[in-house]
Design a protein around this motif. Structure first.
Motif, mmCIF file in Angstrom:
data_model
loop_
_atom_site.group_PDB
_atom_site.id
_atom_site.type_symbol
_atom_site.label_atom_id
_atom_site.label_comp_id
_atom_site.label_asym_id
_atom_site.label_seq_id
_atom_site.Cartn_x
_atom_site.Cartn_y
_atom_site.Cartn_z
ATOM 1 N N VAL A 1 5.480 11.456 1.616
ATOM 2 C CA VAL A 1 6.649 12.341 1.504
ATOM 3 C C VAL A 1 7.513 11.928 0.315
ATOM 4 O O VAL A 1 7.967 12.773 -0.471
ATOM 5 C CB VAL A 1 7.471 12.309 2.809
ATOM 6 C CG1 VAL A 1 8.789 13.065 2.638
ATOM 7 C CG2 VAL A 1 6.665 12.912 3.956
ATOM 8 N N ALA A 2 7.723 10.615 0.164
ATOM 9 C CA ALA A 2 8.551 10.128 -0.939
ATOM 10 C C ALA A 2 7.934 10.449 -2.294
ATOM 11 O O ALA A 2 8.650 10.686 -3.276
ATOM 12 C CB ALA A 2 8.767 8.622 -0.813
ATOM 13 N N GLY A 3 6.596 10.449 -2.385
ATOM 14 C CA GLY A 3 5.952 10.802 -3.645
ATOM 15 C C GLY A 3 5.886 12.298 -3.875
ATOM 16 O O GLY A 3 5.918 12.768 -5.022
ATOM 17 N N THR A 4 5.806 13.076 -2.791
ATOM 18 C CA THR A 4 5.681 14.530 -2.934
ATOM 19 C C THR A 4 6.997 15.166 -3.369
ATOM 20 O O THR A 4 6.996 16.118 -4.168
ATOM 21 C CB THR A 4 5.217 15.149 -1.603
ATOM 22 O OG1 THR A 4 3.960 14.579 -1.230
ATOM 23 C CG2 THR A 4 5.070 16.656 -1.728
ATOM 24 N N CYS A 5 8.111 14.676 -2.863
ATOM 25 C CA CYS A 5 9.415 15.294 -3.174
ATOM 26 C C CYS A 5 9.706 15.314 -4.672
ATOM 27 O O CYS A 5 9.999 16.392 -5.233
ATOM 28 C CB CYS A 5 10.523 14.580 -2.410
ATOM 29 S SG CYS A 5 10.481 14.908 -0.621
ATOM 30 N N PRO A 6 9.646 14.187 -5.397
ATOM 31 C CA PRO A 6 9.895 14.275 -6.847
ATOM 32 C C PRO A 6 8.810 15.046 -7.584
ATOM 33 O O PRO A 6 9.083 15.667 -8.613
ATOM 34 C CB PRO A 6 9.935 12.806 -7.294
ATOM 35 C CG PRO A 6 9.218 12.058 -6.233
ATOM 36 C CD PRO A 6 9.466 12.790 -4.954
ATOM 37 N N ARG A 7 7.582 15.032 -7.056
ATOM 38 C CA ARG A 7 6.514 15.803 -7.698
ATOM 39 C C ARG A 7 6.825 17.294 -7.633
ATOM 40 O O ARG A 7 6.666 18.023 -8.621
ATOM 41 C CB ARG A 7 5.182 15.493 -7.007
ATOM 42 C CG ARG A 7 3.977 16.130 -7.701
ATOM 43 C CD ARG A 7 2.713 15.917 -6.891
ATOM 44 N NE ARG A 7 1.539 16.361 -7.598
ATOM 45 C CZ ARG A 7 0.744 15.570 -8.289
ATOM 46 N NH1 ARG A 7 0.999 14.267 -8.345
ATOM 47 N NH2 ARG A 7 -0.301 16.057 -8.927
ATOM 48 N N LEU B 1 0.829 -1.211 0.000
ATOM 49 C CA LEU B 1 0.000 0.000 0.000
ATOM 50 C C LEU B 1 0.860 1.256 0.000
ATOM 51 O O LEU B 1 0.542 2.245 -0.686
ATOM 52 C CB LEU B 1 -0.922 0.000 1.222
ATOM 53 C CG LEU B 1 -2.212 -0.815 1.130
ATOM 54 C CD1 LEU B 1 -2.922 -0.808 2.480
ATOM 55 C CD2 LEU B 1 -3.122 -0.250 0.050
ATOM 56 N N ALA B 2 1.939 1.250 0.763
ATOM 57 C CA ALA B 2 2.823 2.422 0.805
ATOM 58 C C ALA B 2 3.412 2.708 -0.567
ATOM 59 O O ALA B 2 3.479 3.868 -0.997
ATOM 60 C CB ALA B 2 3.932 2.203 1.828
ATOM 61 N N VAL B 3 3.810 1.672 -1.282
ATOM 62 C CA VAL B 3 4.364 1.866 -2.621
ATOM 63 C C VAL B 3 3.289 2.397 -3.571
ATOM 64 O O VAL B 3 3.538 3.307 -4.384
ATOM 65 C CB VAL B 3 4.971 0.557 -3.147
ATOM 66 C CG1 VAL B 3 5.395 0.696 -4.598
ATOM 67 C CG2 VAL B 3 6.163 0.156 -2.291
ATOM 68 N N LEU B 4 2.083 1.852 -3.479
ATOM 69 C CA LEU B 4 0.986 2.328 -4.328
ATOM 70 C C LEU B 4 0.675 3.800 -4.055
ATOM 71 O O LEU B 4 0.491 4.593 -4.986
ATOM 72 C CB LEU B 4 -0.265 1.481 -4.083
ATOM 73 C CG LEU B 4 -0.213 0.025 -4.558
ATOM 74 C CD1 LEU B 4 -1.467 -0.717 -4.114
ATOM 75 C CD2 LEU B 4 -0.083 -0.042 -6.075
ATOM 76 N N VAL B 5 0.621 4.171 -2.788
ATOM 77 C CA VAL B 5 0.326 5.559 -2.429
ATOM 78 C C VAL B 5 1.445 6.491 -2.899
ATOM 79 O O VAL B 5 1.197 7.556 -3.468
ATOM 80 C CB VAL B 5 0.104 5.685 -0.907
ATOM 81 C CG1 VAL B 5 0.057 7.145 -0.484
ATOM 82 C CG2 VAL B 5 -1.188 4.986 -0.505
ATOM 83 N N GLY B 6 2.697 6.085 -2.658
ATOM 84 C CA GLY B 6 3.818 6.917 -3.090
ATOM 85 C C GLY B 6 3.839 7.117 -4.593
ATOM 86 O O GLY B 6 4.087 8.234 -5.082
#
Length: 234
Positions: free
Chosen positions: A132-138, A82-87
């Motif tokens: 956080v991991a998905g927001t940074c590259p975004r 789930l964490a990977v999907l959300v990120g």
């Protein structure tokens, strides 16, 4: 990276299945192991449909575990998927879809609060790290697009100023040549030369305009090559 995630997910799923089998019995470990493996497999796909399917599988697993009296889901393996999907969704999806996926993931994690708060807090920490991991590259991508747009705008302004200077120079020369031709109209032998100079100046102005307009088009759309004008092809 996918291979590394697959190895970690496999290890976590195997460890959790072993713990459930020791505490509850081997039969109770099958459902959680299969559901968690499916969510992790969908996380490896990295597609929009896979994200939505992964959330659906996780939500269904939580509901079935409650109704059937199975070990509470999501387990650690499923929470990792789930964490990977959300990120991934936070990084790649449009803002509204990313918020919906993140909210759905948090809701699935929060459903186990009444049964096992410590595990829920751990899963929530994983969800937070994924956001956080998905927001940074975004944010980095957005900043890069803003900088690129500013550079293109500045380049267009510079080329526009250059276009103005070039056209003003050549057209000014044409005007002077035309005025001179009027003065020399009484001397037909020199009028022809003046008219040839006017023609040459006009052709130069047209060629320069085509070149600069082509560069302006290239600055407006970097993927589109500057197209030379008719005067440039001769």
């Amino acid at each position: 990276m996918r291979f590394g995630f697959g190895m970690v997910a496999g290890a976590v799923l195997a460890f959790w299945a072993y713990r459930v089998a020791v505490s509850w019995g081997i039969g109770y470990a099958v459902f959680g192991g299969v559901a968690g493996a499916l969510v992790c497999a969908l996380a490896l796909v990295g597609r929009r449909w896979a994200v939505m399917a992964g959330l659906g599988v996780a939500a269904a697993a939580v509901a079935v575990s409650r109704v059937a009296g199975l070990p509470a889901e999501p387990g650690p393996g499923m929470a990792l998927g789930l964490a990977v999907l959300v990120g991934f969704a936070v990084w790649r999806f449009p803002a509204r879809s990313a918020c919906l996926v993140a909210g759905g993931g948090l809701a699935i994690v929060a459903l186990t609060w009444a049964e096992r708060p410590p595990v829920t807090l751990l899963n929530a920490a994983g969800w937070s790290a994924a956001v956080v991991a998905g927001t940074c590259p975004r944010v980095a991508d957005l900043r890069g697009r803003v900088i690129a747009a500013r550079i293109r705008r500045e380049e267009r302004l510079r080329l526009a100023r250059e276009l103005h200077d070039v056209v003003a120079h050549h057209v000014g020369g044409i005007v002077l040549q035309a005025q001179a031709s009027q003065i020399l109209a009484r001397r037909s032998a020199r009028v022809g030369g003046a008219l040839e100079e006017i023609e040459t100046a006009g052709a130069d102005a047209l060629a320069a305009t085509h070149r600069l307009v082509g560069r302006l088009r290239g600055a407006a759309d970097p993927a589109r090559p500057a197209v030379p004008g008719p005067a440039d092809r001769t």
